[in-house]
Every structure is written in C-alpha cells, then in structure tokens.
Design a protein around this motif. Sequence first.
Motif, PDB file in Angstrom:
ATOM      1  N   LYS A   1      -6.879   0.890  19.068  1.00 44.52           N
ATOM      2  CA  LYS A   1      -6.470   0.673  20.455  1.00 44.52           C
ATOM      3  C   LYS A   1      -6.838   1.839  21.370  1.00 44.52           C
ATOM      4  O   LYS A   1      -6.478   1.864  22.534  1.00 44.52           O
ATOM      5  CB  LYS A   1      -4.959   0.440  20.523  1.00 44.52           C
ATOM      6  N   SER A   2      -7.517   2.844  20.829  1.00 45.71           N
ATOM      7  CA  SER A   2      -7.898   3.988  21.642  1.00 45.71           C
ATOM      8  C   SER A   2      -9.402   4.044  21.781  1.00 45.71           C
ATOM      9  O   SER A   2     -10.118   3.714  20.848  1.00 45.71           O
ATOM     10  CB  SER A   2      -7.394   5.283  21.010  1.00 45.71           C
TER      11      SER A   2
ATOM     12  N   ILE B   1       5.202   6.370  15.774  1.00 44.55           N
ATOM     13  CA  ILE B   1       4.267   5.244  15.780  1.00 44.55           C
ATOM     14  C   ILE B   1       2.922   5.760  16.258  1.00 44.55           C
ATOM     15  O   ILE B   1       2.788   6.166  17.413  1.00 44.55           O
ATOM     16  CB  ILE B   1       4.752   4.123  16.723  1.00 44.55           C
ATOM     17  N   ILE B   2       1.943   5.764  15.359  1.00 46.48           N
ATOM     18  CA  ILE B   2       0.610   6.236  15.709  1.00 46.48           C
ATOM     19  C   ILE B   2      -0.187   5.104  16.338  1.00 46.48           C
ATOM     20  O   ILE B   2      -0.964   5.308  17.257  1.00 46.48           O
ATOM     21  CB  ILE B   2      -0.135   6.760  14.462  1.00 46.48           C
ATOM     22  N   GLU B   3      -0.014   3.913  15.795  1.00 43.84           N
ATOM     23  CA  GLU B   3      -0.646   2.737  16.393  1.00 43.84           C
ATOM     24  C   GLU B   3       0.280   1.552  16.179  1.00 43.84           C
ATOM     25  O   GLU B   3       0.836   1.388  15.098  1.00 43.84           O
ATOM     26  CB  GLU B   3      -2.015   2.473  15.764  1.00 43.84           C
ATOM     27  N   ALA B   4       0.476   0.738  17.225  1.00 43.72           N
ATOM     28  CA  ALA B   4       1.447  -0.358  17.173  1.00 43.72           C
ATOM     29  C   ALA B   4       0.736  -1.697  17.247  1.00 43.72           C
ATOM     30  O   ALA B   4      -0.186  -1.883  18.032  1.00 43.72           O
ATOM     31  CB  ALA B   4       2.420  -0.222  18.338  1.00 43.72           C
ATOM     32  N   ASP B   5       1.211  -2.647  16.407  1.00 41.52           N
ATOM     33  CA  ASP B   5       0.621  -3.979  16.464  1.00 41.52           C
ATOM     34  C   ASP B   5       1.642  -5.046  16.083  1.00 41.52           C
ATOM     35  O   ASP B   5       1.360  -5.940  15.304  1.00 41.52           O
ATOM     36  CB  ASP B   5      -0.606  -4.065  15.550  1.00 41.52           C
TER      37      ASP B   5
ATOM     38  N   LYS C   1       0.275   1.668  12.303  1.00 42.75           N
ATOM     39  CA  LYS C   1       0.115   2.910  11.548  1.00 42.75           C
ATOM     40  C   LYS C   1       1.312   3.779  11.925  1.00 42.75           C
ATOM     41  O   LYS C   1       1.457   4.179  13.078  1.00 42.75           O
ATOM     42  CB  LYS C   1      -1.177   3.639  11.931  1.00 42.75           C
TER      43      LYS C   1
ATOM     44  N   ASP D   1       1.234  -8.612  16.751  1.00 45.77           N
ATOM     45  CA  ASP D   1       1.507  -8.342  18.156  1.00 45.77           C
ATOM     46  C   ASP D   1       1.288  -9.573  19.030  1.00 45.77           C
ATOM     47  O   ASP D   1       2.100  -9.901  19.886  1.00 45.77           O
ATOM     48  CB  ASP D   1       0.609  -7.195  18.634  1.00 45.77           C
TER      49      ASP D   1
ATOM     50  N   LEU E   1      -8.441   4.746  15.262  1.00 48.22           N
ATOM     51  CA  LEU E   1      -7.415   4.020  16.016  1.00 48.22           C
ATOM     52  C   LEU E   1      -8.088   2.924  16.834  1.00 48.22           C
ATOM     53  O   LEU E   1      -8.876   3.205  17.744  1.00 48.22           O
ATOM     54  CB  LEU E   1      -6.659   4.974  16.954  1.00 48.22           C
TER      55      LEU E   1
ATOM     56  N   PHE F   1      -0.898   7.051  22.724  1.00 52.04           N
ATOM     57  CA  PHE F   1      -2.095   6.247  22.478  1.00 52.04           C
ATOM     58  C   PHE F   1      -1.824   5.094  21.500  1.00 52.04           C
ATOM     59  O   PHE F   1      -2.745   4.419  21.066  1.00 52.04           O
ATOM     60  CB  PHE F   1      -3.234   7.117  21.922  1.00 52.04           C
ATOM     61  N   SER F   2      -0.559   4.874  21.177  1.00 52.70           N
ATOM     62  CA  SER F   2      -0.274   3.846  20.173  1.00 52.70           C
ATOM     63  C   SER F   2      -0.386   2.437  20.719  1.00 52.70           C
ATOM     64  O   SER F   2      -0.488   1.471  19.964  1.00 52.70           O
ATOM     65  CB  SER F   2       1.128   4.051  19.586  1.00 52.70           C
ATOM     66  N   VAL F   3      -0.330   2.305  22.034  1.00 55.81           N
ATOM     67  CA  VAL F   3      -0.392   0.980  22.654  1.00 55.81           C
ATOM     68  C   VAL F   3      -1.433   0.994  23.776  1.00 55.81           C
ATOM     69  O   VAL F   3      -1.898   2.045  24.200  1.00 55.81           O
ATOM     70  CB  VAL F   3       0.966   0.559  23.253  1.00 55.81           C
ATOM     71  N   ASP F   4      -1.740  -0.206  24.228  1.00 58.65           N
ATOM     72  CA  ASP F   4      -2.686  -0.347  25.333  1.00 58.65           C
ATOM     73  C   ASP F   4      -1.998  -1.061  26.476  1.00 58.65           C
ATOM     74  O   ASP F   4      -1.473  -2.160  26.263  1.00 58.65           O
ATOM     75  CB  ASP F   4      -3.882  -1.182  24.862  1.00 58.65           C
TER      76      ASP F   4
ATOM     77  N   ARG G   1      -2.171  -3.785  11.490  1.00 59.25           N
ATOM     78  CA  ARG G   1      -2.799  -2.667  12.190  1.00 59.25           C
ATOM     79  C   ARG G   1      -1.785  -1.607  12.615  1.00 59.25           C
ATOM     80  O   ARG G   1      -2.138  -0.651  13.281  1.00 59.25           O
ATOM     81  CB  ARG G   1      -3.550  -3.180  13.428  1.00 59.25           C
TER      82      ARG G   1
ATOM     83  N   LYS H   1      -7.672   7.945  25.632  1.00 57.74           N
ATOM     84  CA  LYS H   1      -7.570   6.639  26.266  1.00 57.74           C
ATOM     85  C   LYS H   1      -8.118   6.735  27.677  1.00 57.74           C
ATOM     86  O   LYS H   1      -7.982   7.759  28.348  1.00 57.74           O
ATOM     87  CB  LYS H   1      -6.125   6.176  26.290  1.00 57.74           C
TER      88      LYS H   1
ATOM     89  N   VAL I   1       4.223   6.930  10.755  1.00 56.72           N
ATOM     90  CA  VAL I   1       4.600   8.058   9.906  1.00 56.72           C
ATOM     91  C   VAL I   1       6.113   8.253  10.000  1.00 56.72           C
ATOM     92  O   VAL I   1       6.673   8.204  11.098  1.00 56.72           O
ATOM     93  CB  VAL I   1       3.900   9.357  10.377  1.00 56.72           C
TER      94      VAL I   1
END
Lengths: 230, 267, 267
Positions: free
Chosen positions: C44-45, B133-137, B55, B181, C42, B88-91, B53, C63, B57
Amino acid sequence: MSAKFETRDIVVPGDLLYEGRIRTGDNTFRSEGNVYSNKVGLVNYSNDRVSVIALEGTYSPLVGDLVVGMVTDLELGQWVVDISTPTDAILTINDAVNKSYRTSFDMTTVLDVGDVVVAKIVDFDRRRTPILSIVGRDLGKVYEGFIMKITPSKIPRLIGKKGSMINMILRQTRCQITIGQNGRILINGRNREDEELVVKVIHKIEKEAHTSGLTNRVQEYLRTIKEDRN
Amino acid sequence: MSKKTKKKTTKRKTSKKKWVRVDGRKPDELRPIHIESGVIPNADGSAYIEMGRNKIVAGVYGPREMHPKRFSKPNTGILRCRYHMAPFSVDPRRSPAPSRRDQEIGMVMTDAIEPALFLERYPRSVIDVFVEIIEADGGTRCASINAAAVAIADAGIPMKDLVSSCAAGKYEGNVILDLGDYEDKKGESDVPVAYLPKNDQVTLLQMEGIMTQEETEKCIELAIEGCKQIYEIQKEALKKKYGMVEGAEETEKAPEEEKPVEEAEEE
Amino acid sequence: MSNSIVSRLKRKKIVDVVATGKRMDGRELLQYRDWEIKTNFLAKSAGSAEVKLGKTHVVVGVKIGIGHPFEDTPDAGVMMVNAEYTPVAHPTWEPGPPPKDAIELARVVDRGLRAAEIINMDKLGLVSGEKVQLIFVDLYVLNYDGNLIDACSAGALAALTTTEAPEFNVSKKGEIEKTDKTERLKLRAHPLAVTVCKIGDSLFVDPTFDEDEVMDGRITVTVDENGNLNAIQKRGPVGFTLDEIKKCINIALEKAAEIRALVLAGE
C-alpha cells in the motif's frame, strides 16, 4: 496412559499434559481434574509429577537467590535496586552496612544511583517486594567487569549438573564469572580475548539450552576456539 | 437468487453454488497465515504475523513495575494492550496520532486476552502488550490478538491457554470467514471473535451490520471454527523457534534444577 | 549521552575497551555491524524499506498524496519526514507523541535529503497555488540498538530509490485524477548520513545502545555520491577540535560510499 506427551516434547500454554490425578510441578496448573502447561517449554514426566521446563520466562525470585542488579533510586534509609523482577527490589542500610551509623549518614558513600551490586535475596515484604542484602562474602558493590544478560530460565543450564558446565567454562577461560539467578552474569577476565570467549560460549548455551549433549558440544567449542587462537 | 445479490451490481452474479469470493477463497477459508515468534530482540516476548496482506508486529514487556504507581493495583497485575497503526499502513496515509478507534480496539483486546492470564500472581505490576500495524488489510484487530497471544507466550508469561481470533461476516448474502479489507468495507456485516479453545470461551465479540439473529449466530460459530484453525498455527509458531540443533540428540534429560514448589493452583 | 541512569560499571568498561581500539562486541572502531536491507515489501506504499543494522530494526514507508503547497512556492511539492519511536522498540520507550530524540532524528534525515535536493520538488506541482504532490517519508523504529540516524538515512534512501510514484492527470477544470500508471521516482542525488561518535579521544562509528548511552558526543555528516557535504549535526555536551571534525568528515565520506553501494545494490 494418561500422559499426553513424552518427556522432552515441546509444549505450549493450554496443552493438556495429563488426564487425571498427578502432582503438579513447575509451570503447570490443574483444571477440571487434568493438568495443563502454562508456558512454552519441555514437558517432564517423573514418577509422581509432571512439570514443564520453561524455555523463556521472567525471573521468579526466591529467598536465597544470588542476584546482580543496579541501584536506580535512593529513598529514606534504603536503595531501590533493579533486578528484573516484576517489582523492584529494596536494599536497606541495615542490610548493606555492618556497623552502626548516624542518622546523618550519607548513603551515597556506600552505594549511589548507577552502581552495580551482587546481592542475596533474604526476604519478601508483605507486598512481595524482594528484600536484598549485600552483607556477606562476595557480595557488595561491583567495581570491575561487565554484565551479560540471558533469559533467567536458562541459568540452570549455564550452571549445569552440580556446576559441571560453569566449572568447565571457568577452567578454560580463567575469567571470574558471577551468575545471578535473575539472568544477569558478571564477567571479569584478564584480557578481552578471554572475556569475548565467555560471551560467545554463553550465547551458544542460551541458544541451545533446550537440547541435550550440550556440555560436550560446549567443551568441543571451547577447545576449537582456543586452538584457532594459538 | 436473493434480492441482496441483485442490489450489489459490482461483482459476479453467478448462482450460489458457483459463488466465489473476490480473492477466490471458499466461504469458510482463511487467508494464508504466517506467524513468527521472537522477532524483536529488546522485547521480553514478540511475534510477527501476516494474515493475508496484514503485516503486524506485537511486542510484550513485563511483568514490570507499574508507573505511575497510583494506577497499579495492590492485589493483582494489570494488562495494558495498545493498538497502533503506522502512517503508511493504510491508503491514504493516516496520522500517527492514536485515534478513538485505536483506543477502543486496545480496550477490547485487553478484555480478550486477560482471561487467559494469571494476573493475580503479579500485584502492582503491569504487562504491556504493544501492537504495531505495519500494513492493514481487514481484520487487523483479530490478527493483532493472534500475534499478541504468541508474543505473551514467547515472553514466558504463564497463560491458561492461547487466545485465537478471527472474524466472520456477511458479504453479498453469504456468510463468510476472515473478511479481507474489501469484503469488510463493502459487505453487510462483520463479527470479530476471540476464543480460548481449552475452555470453549469467547472473550472478544463485536458485531456491526444488518443480520438476522440466526445469521449472526452462524457467523459466531463460523468464527469460532476459524479460531480453532488459527490456534494450531499459533502453537506451531511457538514450537518452531526450538527446532533441531546440529549435533544434538534428544536422549538425556535436562539437568534436574527444579526448585521445590507448592502445588499449583486450581484454575 | 543518555536521558536515564547509566550503570557506572558499563561506562567504565566501554571507555576502557574503546581506548584499546576495539568494541565490546569485538568490532573495530570504524566497523559497521551487518546490514540487511529489503525494499518494496509494502503493497500500500509507493516505496518501502526494511533496514536491520545489527539489532537495530527500522521500517521506512514512502507515500505520495495531494495537498496544499507552501505560500511562497506555489508550484513546488512538499516533502515531510516523520519518525515514530514505537514502544515495542525498547523497554524505556513509552507510548505517546514523538520524544525530542525522534524529532531530531526526523529533522536530521530530512535535512540531508532536502539539502542534497534528492527530488526535484518543482516537478511535483499540479494546480499552481492549490494542489501539489506531497511526499511522506515515515521512519518507524521497531527495535532500538543504537545508530538510528544512519539506519533511517539508509532506509529512506533505499525506499526512495525504489519508489513507484503514481501518475496524476490534471483536467482543464483543475480536477486531479490518480491513474493506475506508476513511474520510478527520479532521484537527483543519493545522500547518506554517517554518524561518528566520540568517547574520550577515540572516534568510532555505528554505536550500539550501550555505546550510545556512554558516548560523550557525536557528529553526523550527510554526504552525496559526488563527495559533497549536504548536512552536518553535532550533538553532545562536549567540544570537538577542528582536527577531530576533519577526521569525522573523512570517515563519513569513506563509510557513506560503502553503505551507498549496499543500498543501491538492492535496486
């Protein structure tokens, strides 16, 4: 066969091209007795050497190259010119003005920051900075037209074998086109339609530079568009 | 069953033979990977990667003039890698300001990639690699290196080899490849590795956790195997951009426009 | 309007071409480039959108978190819009805190959303004076080719219209628990920003990077679906006549309707 690919195969950095001794051409390097590619491109095996025709890449300046650039700074006795090289190029007053001048000479009367020039690379200084000259026919400050940028490695394709491609485009569009080896192309046409046609054609060549039969396809493309116009 | 599996009461406690990971993968299975090159028009080279998961660039600019000049090196070029996460890449959402972790990752990334480049060809210049990092997992530094290597090749910057990166680790007593993750946060250890396949060289190595020497070496070996698999995927991504074009045949050679060169150097 | 050196040749050419009623890329003066809008990509968002307008490429993440309310509005939620100019997006963009243009971008988009009262912030209170819901809208620029305001405004709207807001339970003791349930965020309006630019006496929309550098000034008008104006921003060291301003407003009303249809089509 010690060649690991066939001519015109696409290779990537690190690909083993040839096992054993052979002359190394463009974009290859020798390591532990074998030859490898150092770029993404089309491998080419000829009688005595292996090379890679790069599909992308920064501009590698050579003495004698015609380039199109923009003046970005004024220093004592010289202008700094951006020609898309790893370090900016230098144009000294001596290489810009053909007659004698006084020390109080106002450089901006010749070139100012923001001006575009067509220049030739005449030398490299000891720090590998390209040295330019605008003394000569068809060189100097540009007053009309606009610049289109493409990947420098595709310039040979745009020119074609012995200029076949570019001459065809010039004939069909009747625009003035100055091709900088640094990937910058100066275009000046009699009307916007012709200029837009040149832009479209160059985009097509850039996108399909790695294929063959391109000259014919471009000729056909030009013909169709001009027919649609009339 | 070992003591360790008894301690972790959260997940399944089947025998080792039937043990399956939280997302159903086998211990030595990579997450699905998708790589695309040339995605940022302004950049000299770029790549987008989805690893599980993640994403990410990567964009490359250079070699270009180094500013400020006093940081440039007179005899060689400089590689600068920057790792940065979108808020927004992490929660929960994180601040966009670079953290200490971001800066450390930038440094080890630079060390991982530099051996693959010919920096001595670009004195006083810099090659900038920016990773977003657009989304981190989990495993973002490895995925970042994979994207960065493709982006650098996409920019036409000469490389001795691609750089591939993957992590291995230990979760519930089992040595596993490519931690997600969850496995990263709850597991016993994480070992990210970057590798140059041509010369069999490890250029990134970090480790965190509690493992024996044998387990650690097993992790490194497993990570290297993962890198080799990823290497093939990176190569395909670079070639994909030059697929067949309608109406083109693959017969004639491209025009002979090669400028005369001296013999290429030994590496 | 540029912070760096603009080529005289470029300026002259663009001014000449725009005076004939066309653009360098062949568009009409009031023609937008192609839009590509993707939402909810996304995981996580709560909400997300990816917008491509020509080569301009932005990602918007929404978020929802929990935090302190403002003192004077103890029961109202808080919305924050932030913009990041990532260094991959343009060769002249450097890593660092948001430059002035990024701050203006965030504030203009924010003003449009807030003035239109897009979300009923009074419904976002949790524990009076102590805890309220925070809505973060992060604008992330990945490739810059002009017209960020319109692209980000559309992205923010697309992300917010498809946002799945989590439900919170507040216990009698004032403890807040985030449930697994989500509900589509309710929006009271759908504001959109349209930027009209001026070169000489010509007015045009959707500038590319080059046009952005060369233009004399611009007016951004944010309008909602009922034809109300929510926000106006004029920039550039030139004056606009009242007649030009009226023209800009009319153009904005017309174009906003077209763009809004595109944004809401993907709902």
